[in-house]
Write a protein that holds these residues in place. Structure first.
Motif, PDB file in Angstrom:
ATOM      1  N   LEU A 196       3.663  -4.212   1.978  1.00 48.39           N
ATOM      2  CA  LEU A 196       3.913  -3.401   0.791  1.00 48.39           C
ATOM      3  C   LEU A 196       5.191  -2.576   0.920  1.00 48.39           C
ATOM      4  O   LEU A 196       5.857  -2.297  -0.081  1.00 48.39           O
ATOM      5  CB  LEU A 196       2.726  -2.490   0.510  1.00 48.39           C
ATOM      6  N   CYS A 212      -4.027  -2.180  -3.648  1.00 47.58           N
ATOM      7  CA  CYS A 212      -2.628  -1.896  -3.341  1.00 47.58           C
ATOM      8  C   CYS A 212      -2.248  -0.426  -3.517  1.00 47.58           C
ATOM      9  O   CYS A 212      -1.151  -0.023  -3.109  1.00 47.58           O
ATOM     10  CB  CYS A 212      -1.714  -2.735  -4.236  1.00 47.58           C
ATOM     11  N   LEU A 265       1.728   1.434  -2.721  1.00 47.83           N
ATOM     12  CA  LEU A 265       2.747   1.279  -3.759  1.00 47.83           C
ATOM     13  C   LEU A 265       2.974   2.582  -4.503  1.00 47.83           C
ATOM     14  O   LEU A 265       2.099   3.430  -4.593  1.00 47.83           O
ATOM     15  CB  LEU A 265       2.315   0.183  -4.742  1.00 47.83           C
ATOM     16  N   ALA A 281       1.802  -6.923  -6.606  1.00 49.72           N
ATOM     17  CA  ALA A 281       2.528  -5.697  -6.300  1.00 49.72           C
ATOM     18  C   ALA A 281       3.999  -5.807  -6.704  1.00 49.72           C
ATOM     19  O   ALA A 281       4.579  -4.869  -7.278  1.00 49.72           O
ATOM     20  CB  ALA A 281       2.409  -5.385  -4.813  1.00 49.72           C
ATOM     21  N   ASN A 331       8.099  -2.566  -1.807  1.00 41.65           N
ATOM     22  CA  ASN A 331       8.677  -1.340  -2.352  1.00 41.65           C
ATOM     23  C   ASN A 331      10.184  -1.315  -2.203  1.00 41.65           C
ATOM     24  O   ASN A 331      10.911  -0.894  -3.115  1.00 41.65           O
ATOM     25  CB  ASN A 331       8.074  -0.121  -1.644  1.00 41.65           C
TER      26      ASN A 331
END
Length: 311
Positions: A86, A303, A307, A134, A90
């Motif tokens: 993640l 998630c 996130l 995501a 990002n």
């Protein structure tokens, strides 16, 4: 039912013939191997600015050079992206600037041994679905800027399993690589259904597809279980395998159309899957609106801690 003039043997180059993508920006995950390369090449050949979102940036750089050499398009970029991380997702979404007109969620793994990511997510579900969920959510502003098409590479393997909401990560079931793969591919279709429902008013649509049987690095975990069991006449080249993705990304027939599933460049019927029914069409559970909304909410919760924002 959406019907095109294309079919099983259509190549990505044929699918994009006559399409002008000048001024359009595309992102292709897994764009350094398999059908991702040919999808990116076709989009670049039509004039799109293409970003290859890949784990192996060295391979991505070589692919970008090859695409530029074969298309004359120098606007082919490479950005790092690990769909199981993640933080990497990002970093990609934070760094993106400006609109995205085409997002091809192409990267994936198939029938991998039992492997779990750091949050405890089963690898195939994490890579094929959660990572793309995501990524796409994080790019919503860019996708909505000028209206975008999301292309989700699923598989007839979705017929192997619905999403098992009570045990997504095989905590209680014996791990089966094909059931895990099937669940993740069903999730891909459900994502396209719900993304379209939620974001159509933003000018965003999403469709899923079965690319066909293509011998690529995707089959690295299955050995002799792979293409050897598929009749040669049913096998596609990577160029043919990329064609349906390219149709969904570029065809005027798909303008404003979302939440559907395509095989061989055409929409396929919804079927009630039974053990005695061939793996054709799209399973009813994979396009069920209630399942799609539930999966979105479950994915959001899974998630959430990693996130920054959701839409």
């Amino acid at each position: 039912m959406i019907k095109t003039s294309f079919g099983f043997s259509t190549t990505a180059a044929e699918a994009v013939s006559g399409i002008d993508l000048a001024g359009r920006r595309a992102v292709v995950t897994g764009g350094a191997s398999g059908i991702g390369v040919e999808t990116a090449r076709a989009l670049a050949s039509a004039g799109a600015e293409v970003t290859l979102a890949v784990r192996n940036t060295d391979a991505g750089a070589q692919t970008a050079k090859d695409i530029t050499a074969t298309t004359g398009n120098e606007a082919v970029h490479v950005d790092p992206l690990d769909l199981t991380d993640l933080a990497s997702i990002n970093a990609f979404t934070d760094a993106w600037d400006g609109p995205i007109h085409i997002l091809v969620n192409n990267a994936g793994v198939m029938a991998s041994p039992a492997t779990f990511t750091s949050p405890g997510w089963e690898l195939q579900f994490a890579t094929n679905h959660l990572g793309h969920f995501a990524l796409t959510t994080g790019l919503h502003t860019a996708l909505a800027a000028e209206g975008a098409r999301i292309v989700v590479v699923s598989s007839s393997g979705h017929m192997l399993s619905p999403v098992i909401f009570d045990d997504l990560n095989f905590a209680f079931r014996r791990y089966d690589p094909w059931l895990a793969y099937g669940q993740s591919k069903t999730a891909n279709v459900l994502f396209a259904v719900e993304a379209t429902r939620r974001w159509e008013s933003d000018g965003i649509t999403a469709n899923a597809l079965m690319p066909g049987a293509i011998l690529t690095n995707l089959q690295r975990h299955i050995g002799s279980q792979g293409s050897g069991q598929i009749p040669p006449e049913l096998m596609k080249t990577p160029q043919q395998g990329a064609a349906t993705s390219v149709v969904l990304a570029t065809s005027p027939l798909l303008e404003g159309i979302g939440g559907k599933y395509f095989v061989d460049c055409n929409e396929t019927p919804v079927v009630d899957k039974r053990p005695d029914v061939p793996m054709q069409g799209v399973a009813r559970y994979a396009v069920d609106a209630a399942n799609a909304e539930r999966l979105w909410n479950v994915s959001k919760e899974m998630c959430r801690s990693g996130l920054r924002s959701f839409v």
